[in-house]
Design an enzyme around this catalytic site. Structure first.
Site, mmCIF file in Angstrom:
data_model
loop_
_atom_site.group_PDB
_atom_site.id
_atom_site.type_symbol
_atom_site.label_atom_id
_atom_site.label_comp_id
_atom_site.label_asym_id
_atom_site.label_seq_id
_atom_site.Cartn_x
_atom_site.Cartn_y
_atom_site.Cartn_z
ATOM 1 N N ASP A 203 -86.194 53.014 -110.272
ATOM 2 C CA ASP A 203 -85.332 51.950 -109.773
ATOM 3 C C ASP A 203 -85.675 50.685 -110.580
ATOM 4 O OD1 ASP A 203 -83.511 50.426 -108.375
ATOM 5 O OD2 ASP A 203 -84.133 51.122 -106.403
HETATM 6 C C1 BGC Z 1 -81.227 49.342 -106.213
HETATM 7 C C2 BGC Z 1 -80.638 50.662 -106.630
HETATM 8 C C3 BGC Z 1 -79.612 50.462 -107.714
HETATM 9 C C4 BGC Z 1 -80.248 49.711 -108.870
HETATM 10 C C5 BGC Z 1 -79.313 49.504 -110.036
HETATM 11 C C6 BGC Z 1 -81.664 48.507 -107.398
HETATM 12 O O1 BGC Z 1 -81.992 47.216 -107.010
HETATM 13 O O2 BGC Z 1 -82.328 49.571 -105.367
HETATM 14 O O3 BGC Z 1 -80.087 51.314 -105.530
HETATM 15 O O4 BGC Z 1 -79.109 51.692 -108.129
HETATM 16 O O5 BGC Z 1 -80.685 48.457 -108.390
HETATM 17 O O6 BGC Z 1 -78.331 48.604 -109.742
#
Ligand code: BGC
Length: 782
Positions: free
Chosen positions: A311
């Protein structure tokens, strides 16, 4: 002695290897793709391999001219990012707001042309398309996952994902960060609504359908109307102890395997090609550093050849947030060795330099790098990204997607939304609400698209919805269409402030609302939350805001009947005001068609058929899930102590009303004695005894009476949704396997123990008996 140790080590390594080879691959590999992967890999330099493992946000490669609107993918920046660093993946939406498919196609072609030219390997672009096309302007937005789950209709996550894939591909985006499979078991969590609710079986069933909808039937051949799915967030992200986003959980390995790993396992076996890791930590270990979960349980344990992405900035977080290492470089070493294949860096290209140094210093092996890169290349081949013709003609792409944003998809979205709003209370059958009544529409959610949509709608926080979703109806607009403008008076009473924090409210209109109520027959109060996502949505009090409670209390004094519409991403506690209402509908976050669906349901032009996919708490210190342990619900006379620990919830998981009534009868099973290998078929007759056609989710619950790990009160083991005409009876068959009733024992292995189980379906109850204890030696039940 030393020789003996070496021999034992060798022997156990062989056993582990043989064992791994015996596990059926989660996704059958395609020999052609494997050959291409090997060929490409054999030609790559170390820098190219490392670049493939790096994912950068689109901000790093865009120019945003100050004077004009819009953005440009910068060729100079591409030279640095792809030309020099050989970066393999870009993510996120330019300008932080949804873009048209034409703009997407143009941008992705530009990036890929560069990539093919510089390294002969295409980029894989990833986007959060969370309940439909979050980031593709003009596409179809559906209810959020929590609503989809409340339908208990497997076709819904399938179709939502299928349409989303089609519309995503209209902009040439090949990869989506969905579905979300975090069990929403902590109601205060700000991402509760992104999940399919609290139950692991429901999550598993819905997520498998979503994977099929996104990817199509063959994960080795993602077609022109499909995209690769990315399951997230692996795992137990939905149970932060504090309720705040990205804070620690404390799940034992035993419970992890039984409840949190199981849905991921099934979605991986349904063909999911990639997976994103939980940002947080469990029992002190960040998931991004947990080799046991990433490599042993997932990659080896399931023989899965898919790709693991971090993430946002979560390798850095091992150092700067979690303090398990002193430098960012050490963090990369730990994460890559734990099994991470691609780092969503997302800004710092120094990742590439650090990882190269780690390889040169022997701290990350070439084998690990090759394994990660194979997984990335395999994903790119599976998505057919090497087919360079695709990148030639961005302007024409949209012509291949005539149904993009179509009326046909809109009609489906409306029906889906009607199946996703839950009727929780209907005293004296006040609903459906006949035409001709004078309605006071009040509350901060009565005239806002932002409230209906929630986060991940056009922008991350959903805060641009009023500008982006103008063509859709708020609740106010939908009620005016349904009941006539003259019959609907709008006084919000409390409203959300246009700027500042999502929670900020203006309560200056409460008196005006009360005054308006005196001229009306009924009060419809749309309360709940404004949109938010992730950590900005953190809360310290799950109770509905004081202003909104005051509004309802003041309105109730008029003695006009109050209908509460809950428009919220998580169950805000309404203990104080629920008794003041005649009816309650939880519409959660129903999306662009949420207002229209609600109007149809309120008027009785559609019937309710959804049930809560989570347990709605009554009091702040009585947070519970339906699969609680026996000691959580003991009367004063049970046990050896005066426990007085009783379930005190507002509404339990699986609760939901309809305008018609259903009678359950004749619950039967074909084998009342069973073993792990048996298939069991439960039949139950369901009759629509009311006067309206309706759909009913038939839920099969089974509870283990005695088990060596204190058994859950009850567990959902099967469900089917049926439609019944008035007076009609259908026999519903639900099949399960004996092994489905197993649990993970104290030694972290699955076991089905001899003994009695009770089976509940509607008000029907029978008992079944397991005659033979069965223990699985492998870690998973095949
Ligand atoms: C979130 C994810 C997301 C990623 C990319 C993160 O802050 O936890 O769910 O896919 O950002 O945008």
């Amino acid at each position: 002695m030393k020789k003996r140790i070496i021999f034992c080590f060798f022997l156990s390594a062989c056993i582990i290897n043989i064992y791994a080879q015996q596990i059926k691959p989660a996704i059958p590999s395609d020999p052609n793709i494997e050959a291409q992967v090997e060929k490409t890999l054999s030609k790559m330099t170390l820098e190219e391999k490392i670049g493939q493992m790096c994912e950068i946000t689109v901000d790093v490669i865009t120019d945003v001219p100050k004077s004009k609107n819009g953005f440009k993918i910068s060729d100079t920046k591409l030279d640095e990012v792809i030309g020099k660093y050989k970066v393999g993946s870009i993510l996120n939406v330019p300008l932080s707001i949804a873009q048209t498919p034409e703009v997407w196609a143009q941008s992705i072609c530009q990036i890929n042309k560069k990539s093919m030219e510089a390294i002969q390997i295409p980029d894989i672009y990833g986007v959060d398309q969370m309940h439909g096309t979050t980031y593709t302007m003009g596409g179809t937005l559906f209810p959020q996952e929590i609503n989809q789950a409340s339908s208990f209709n497997r076709h819904i996550p399938f179709r939502v994902s299928e349409i989303c894939a089609y519309e995503t591909k209209a902009g040439l985006i090949p990869w989506v960060y969905a579905p979300v499979m975090d069990l929403g078991r902590q109601p205060a969590w700000s991402r509760m609504w992104e999940s399919y609710g609290e139950d692991c079986y429901l999550n598993s069933e819905m997520a498998q359908q979503a994977v099929r909808g996104f990817q199509g039937e063959n994960p080795n051949k993602i077609g022109p109307y499909n995209v690769a799915a990315c399951l997230k967030h692996y795992m137990a992200y939905g149970v932060p102890n504090s309720g705040k986003d990205r804070t620690p959980s404390s799940v034992s390995d035993r419970e992890m395997r039984e409840k949190f790993f199981m849905p991921f396992m099934n979605a991986v076996r349904a063909g999911a090609l990639s997976l994103m890791v939980n940002s947080s930590t469990n029992d002190g270990i960040p998931f991004h550093a947990n080799k046991k979960f990433l490599t042993d349980w997932l990659k080896k344990g399931l023989n899965w050849d898919g790709m693991i992405v971090t993430d946002w900035a979560d390798i850095n977080n091992l150092c700067v947030r979690d303090h398990i290492v002193a430098t960012k470089k050490d963090a990369i070493e730990i994460a890559i060795n734990a099994g991470i294949d691609m780092s969503m860096v997302p800004y710092e290209l120094s990742f590439c330099d650090d990882l190269k140094a780690l390889v040169q210093e022997g701290r990350v092996s070439m084998d690990r790098i090759d394994d990660a890169v194979r997984r990335i290349l395999r994903l790119k081949y599976r998505c057919n990204l090497f087919d360079t013709k695709t990148w030639d003609n961005p302007k024409k792409i949209i012509k291949n997607y005539p149904d993009f944003g179509s009326a046909k998809f809109a009609a489906e979205a409306l029906k889906i939304t009607e199946e996703s709003e839950v009727l929780l209370k209907n005293t004296d059958n006040i609903l459906p609400l006949a035409r001709g009544k004078r309605i006071l529409l009040t509350g901060p959610n009565s005239n806002t698209m932002r409230g209906l949509l929630g986060g991940w709608s056009y922008s991350w926080q959903g805060d641009k919805a009023e500008d982006c979703a103008t063509k859709y109806n708020t609740i106010y607009e939908a009620l005016c269409n349904k009941y006539g403008k003259d019959f609907v008076t709008l006084v919000e009473g409390v409203s959300y402030k246009k700027s500042g924090n999502w929670e900020d409210e203006d309560a200056s209109q409460i008196n005006e609302a009360v005054e308006a109520a005196t001229n009306c027959d009924v009060i419809i109060a749309c309360i709940g939350e404004n949109s938010y996502a992730e950590t900005p949505g953190n809360l310290t009090d799950l109770t509905l805001s004081k202003n909104q409670r005051e509004l309802i209390k003041a309105l109730a004094q008029t003695r006009k009947p109050v209908i509460l519409i809950l428009n919220e991403g998580r169950p805000r506690i309404i203990e104080e005001i629920e008794p003041l209402s005649k009816a309650v509908i939880d519409i959660m976050l129903p999306g662009n068609y949420g207002g229209d669906a609600l109007a149809n349901l309120l008027a009785g032009d559609a019937n309710f058929s959804a049930k809560l996919p989570f347990t709605y708490p009554h009091k702040i210190n009585a947070i519970a899930t339906y699969d609680y342990k026996p000691c959580e619900n003991m009367g004063q006379m049970d046990g050896n102590y005066n426990y007085d620990s009783v379930m005190d919830v507002q509404w339990m998981f699986g609760y939901g009303l309809s305008y018609t009534h259903y009678k359950y009868s004749n619950l039967k099973v074909d084998k009342s004695n069973f073993t792990a290998d048996d298939n069991l078929t439960f039949n139950v007759d369901v009759t629509n005894t009311g006067e309206r056609v309706g759909k009913e989710p038939v839920l099969l619950f089974i509870g283990d009476m005695v088990a060596s790990i204190t058994p859950d009160n009850i567990r959902l083991r099967g469900f089917e949704k049926i439609e019944l005409q008035p007076g009609e009876t259908k026999t519903v068959s639900i099949k399960i396997k004996g092994s489905d009733l197993a649990f993970v024992g104290a030694d972290n292995k699955w076991i089905l123990e001899k003994g009695r189980f009770y089976v509940k379906c509607g008000d029907q109850q029978i008992f079944i008996n397991c005659t033979d204890t069965h223990k699985w030696e492998s870690q998973n039940i095949d």
